[in-house]
Design a protein around this motif. Structure first.
Motif, mmCIF file in Angstrom:
data_model
loop_
_atom_site.group_PDB
_atom_site.id
_atom_site.type_symbol
_atom_site.label_atom_id
_atom_site.label_comp_id
_atom_site.label_asym_id
_atom_site.label_seq_id
_atom_site.Cartn_x
_atom_site.Cartn_y
_atom_site.Cartn_z
ATOM 1 N N ALA B 42 0.829 -1.195 0.000
ATOM 2 C CA ALA B 42 0.000 0.000 0.000
ATOM 3 C C ALA B 42 0.865 1.247 0.000
ATOM 4 O O ALA B 42 0.593 2.228 -0.712
ATOM 5 N N TYR B 45 2.257 1.609 -3.386
ATOM 6 C CA TYR B 45 1.220 1.947 -4.364
ATOM 7 C C TYR B 45 0.876 3.429 -4.308
ATOM 8 O O TYR B 45 0.721 4.077 -5.346
ATOM 9 N N PHE B 46 0.664 3.956 -3.112
ATOM 10 C CA PHE B 46 0.297 5.365 -3.003
ATOM 11 C C PHE B 46 1.418 6.288 -3.459
ATOM 12 O O PHE B 46 1.166 7.454 -3.757
ATOM 13 N N ARG B 49 1.358 4.683 -7.601
ATOM 14 C CA ARG B 49 0.057 4.547 -8.261
ATOM 15 C C ARG B 49 0.071 3.509 -9.378
ATOM 16 O O ARG B 49 -0.567 3.683 -10.425
ATOM 17 N N GLN B 51 -0.209 -0.790 -9.624
ATOM 18 C CA GLN B 51 -0.416 -2.021 -8.860
ATOM 19 C C GLN B 51 0.708 -3.026 -9.111
ATOM 20 O O GLN B 51 1.284 -3.560 -8.160
ATOM 21 N N HIS B 52 0.985 -3.336 -10.358
ATOM 22 C CA HIS B 52 1.986 -4.363 -10.658
ATOM 23 C C HIS B 52 3.372 -3.955 -10.161
ATOM 24 O O HIS B 52 4.095 -4.767 -9.583
ATOM 25 N N GLU B 55 3.519 -4.319 -6.436
ATOM 26 C CA GLU B 55 3.647 -5.711 -5.996
ATOM 27 C C GLU B 55 5.080 -6.210 -6.155
ATOM 28 O O GLU B 55 5.621 -6.875 -5.255
ATOM 29 N N GLY B 108 -4.248 3.266 -11.541
ATOM 30 C CA GLY B 108 -5.410 2.429 -11.287
ATOM 31 C C GLY B 108 -5.771 1.539 -12.477
ATOM 32 O O GLY B 108 -4.990 1.342 -13.405
ATOM 33 N N GLU B 109 -6.898 0.976 -12.460
ATOM 34 C CA GLU B 109 -7.390 0.110 -13.529
ATOM 35 C C GLU B 109 -8.545 0.805 -14.244
ATOM 36 O O GLU B 109 -9.514 1.206 -13.604
ATOM 37 N N GLU B 112 -12.098 -0.135 -13.469
ATOM 38 C CA GLU B 112 -12.675 0.083 -12.152
ATOM 39 C C GLU B 112 -13.470 1.389 -12.080
ATOM 40 O O GLU B 112 -14.121 1.651 -11.086
ATOM 41 N N SER B 122 -15.043 11.705 -9.140
ATOM 42 C CA SER B 122 -14.147 11.140 -8.125
ATOM 43 C C SER B 122 -12.828 10.714 -8.740
ATOM 44 O O SER B 122 -11.769 10.927 -8.167
ATOM 45 N N THR B 126 -9.359 12.157 -7.813
ATOM 46 C CA THR B 126 -8.275 11.273 -7.387
ATOM 47 C C THR B 126 -7.054 11.440 -8.270
ATOM 48 O O THR B 126 -5.924 11.466 -7.798
ATOM 49 N N MET B 129 -5.383 14.569 -7.278
ATOM 50 C CA MET B 129 -4.715 14.410 -5.977
ATOM 51 C C MET B 129 -3.443 13.600 -6.133
ATOM 52 O O MET B 129 -2.407 13.949 -5.554
ATOM 53 N N MET B 130 -3.526 12.528 -6.922
ATOM 54 C CA MET B 130 -2.337 11.700 -7.078
ATOM 55 C C MET B 130 -1.237 12.464 -7.792
ATOM 56 O O MET B 130 -0.066 12.369 -7.424
#
Lengths: 341, 195
Positions: B42, B45-46, B49, B51-52, B55, B108-109, B112, B122, B126, B129-130
């Motif tokens: 997490a 990620y933040f 930004r 995911q892969h 990880e 992100g995806e 989603e 939103s 977001t 913000m990111m």
């Protein structure tokens, strides 16, 4: 926190408290009322903070890949474990000594080698000094006196005569090697400071004040007499006499006793003008001193043990000051601690 | 070294787990990964930004922790704080190398995102913000992410970043003011564009 309690609260502290309060579920207006001093500034910033956490901040949870990556971590731990085990096995084997250990080993080996080289050098220096004394006319006592004390101490035999007796530096009488063994004049062991006595017999050839020359089979001797010399007879040219005394240098002798065994031929008018020894310049024995009549002729060899070395230059008391030769303090030839300036 | 059953290691305290990890037990490390990987992910990620990437980098964090465990001394501080510090360095290194490669991050995806206006708004908020968080300094980013996206207290953040609480509060205040300036400027430009 009320304004009263946070009267002097900084903006940063107020903001941090407000964030915690909002996270706990407190309404924004109530939170702002707790910090009236910073309320206006806090409102703008807290709106941003709320916006940052809105909708979870766009957080995307991890996929199954994250859990599958545990195999990567396991493998890393296993590799590290095997590497640690391998390094421990290597340390068991003889390791190259550290740099300080190598230096210490070199020093410990080099010290004995250095000592051996030093001893060889000192021996060589002593041998060279001995050769110089033999091959040159430099008296041995000066060579030994010029050598430092550590040479005498470090090199066995240095500073000793042929018989192994220690030699006093500076003592002109301590030149055992200069003694002519034909006359039987050798130092007895223990007579460290004893001068070399001698007995000669021959014909008086010249007379000059308190000195005369005596000719025997070995050559011409220079004999010196003084007030302590016991003279039996008249020392004159042509007289035969025997002399007992101490050797000073070469064929020089200080007489303790002179016995005229055969008087000189009748002196002519010319001969009478010469001043006999002991007449005026050198005081002879006093008138009232009985002449020794039965003076025992001392034996050829060793002088009496109780014979006191006569005073005089180099008479056993060491060289006078200024000669540059130290009697035993290890002077290296520069004088009694004085440098050659 | 023999691998112990996960059930047993799951009951270990953190101190016991650290001790087992120091002996390079792969089972202990697996348990540590299980406990703290989601939080490390997490955090990354933040910051990124993606995911892969988050990880993969999360696994890198634990691999580096294995290598550096010899120098880690248990002093009562949560192991997660140490892992966060490693994650910060890993993330910073990645961003520097990514900047050199001029790689575009995936935010992100796309699937989603909902079709409603609220969802679009939103997503846009977001995204703004990111982008604004990415424009902060490394230290401000770290504090904002840990404080607002990891739910940590100021004291916990201070332990992770290795700074006093007063410094953490100052970074927090400056970070939020910078975010507001950037978001307000973007909003003003958008209003002028639509006007």
């Amino acid at each position: 926190m009320t304004e009263r309690q946070s009267g002097r609260e900084s903006f940063e502290d107020a903001l941090d408290s407000a964030i915690d309060a909002l996270r706990a579920g407190r309404p924004l207006e109530r939170v702002l009322s707790d910090h009236p001093t910073h309320a206006t500034s806090l409102r703008d910033v807290l709106d941003t903070a709320l916006l940052a956490t809105a909708d979870g901040g766009g957080y995307v949870p991890p996929s199954a890949r994250l859990a599958e990556h545990v195999t990567i971590v396991r493998a890393a731990a296993q590799r590290a474990h095997m590497a640690a085990a391998a390094s421990q096995a290597v340390t068991v084997a003889p390791q190259r000594p550290s740099w300080w250990q190598r230096r210490l080993t070199f020093a410990s080996l080099s010290i004995p080698a250095g000592v051996a080289v030093f001893a060889l050098g000192a021996s060589g220096a002593a041998a060279a000094a001995g050769v110089a004394a033999v091959t040159t006319d430099v008296p041995a006592q000066f060579v030994r006196a010029a050598a430092p004390a550590w040479v005498r101490d470090a090199v066995p035999g240095f500073g000793h005569n042929h018989d192994g007796d220690p030699v006093v530096n500076g003592s002109p009488t301590a030149e055992g090697s200069e003694t002519d063994p034909a006359h039987g004049d050798t130092q007895t062991p223990g007579d460290i400071n004893k001068p070399t006595t001698a007995h000669i017999a021959g014909v008086v050839t010249t007379v000059n004040g308190n000195r005369f020359t005596l000719l025997d089979d070995e050559g011409e001797w220079l004999v010196q007499i003084d007030a302590s010399t016991v003279v039996d007879g008249a020392i004159a040219e042509g007289a035969r006499a025997s002399v007992d005394g101490d050797l000073t240098a070469g064929k020089n002798m200080h007489a303790d006793a002179v016995v005229v065994t055969s008087p000189a031929p009748v002196a002519t008018d010319d001969d009478a003008k010469k001043t006999p020894p002991g007449a005026d310049k050198t005081p002879g024995p006093p008138e009232n001193t009985p002449k020794p009549t039965n003076t025992p002729r001392p034996d050829v060899t060793p002088g009496p043990a109780d014979r006191t070395p006569p005073p005089g230059p180099g008479g056993g008391q060491g060289p006078p000051e200024g000669s540059g030769i130290d009697g035993g303090s290890g002077n290296s030839g520069g004088g009694n601690g004085r440098s050659d300036e | 070294m023999a691998d112990r059953s996960p059930a047993t290691l799951a009951e270990y305290s953190e101190e016991q787990l650290v001790e087992a990890a120091r002996s390079l037990s792969d089972g202990a490390w697996a348990e540590i990964y299980r406990r703290h990987a989601p939080q490390v992910y997490a955090y990354i990620y933040f910051r990124l930004r993606d995911q892969h990437t988050a990880e993969d980098l999360a696994a890198d964090v634990f691999v580096k922790a294995v290598a550096g465990m010899g120098g880690y001394v248990w002093r009562g501080t949560p192991l997660l704080a140490w892992l966060y510090r490693i994650a910060h360095n890993v993330t910073a290194d990645y961003r520097r190398s990514a900047a050199r490669r001029a790689q575009h991050t995936v935010i992100g995806e796309p699937g989603e995102v909902a079709d409603s206006d609220d969802a679009l708004g939103s997503f846009e908020r977001t995204t703004d913000m990111m982008r604004a968080i990415e424009a902060l300094t490394e230290e401000q980013q770290q504090v904002i992410v840990l404080r607002f996206y990891q739910g940590m207290s100021t004291a916990q953040v201070a332990v992770v970043v290795g700074k006093p609480e007063s410094a953490v509060k100052a970074l927090q205040a400056r970070g939020l003011r910078s975010l507001r300036r950037m978001l307000t400027a973007d909003g003003a430009e958008e209003e002028r564009a639509t006007a």
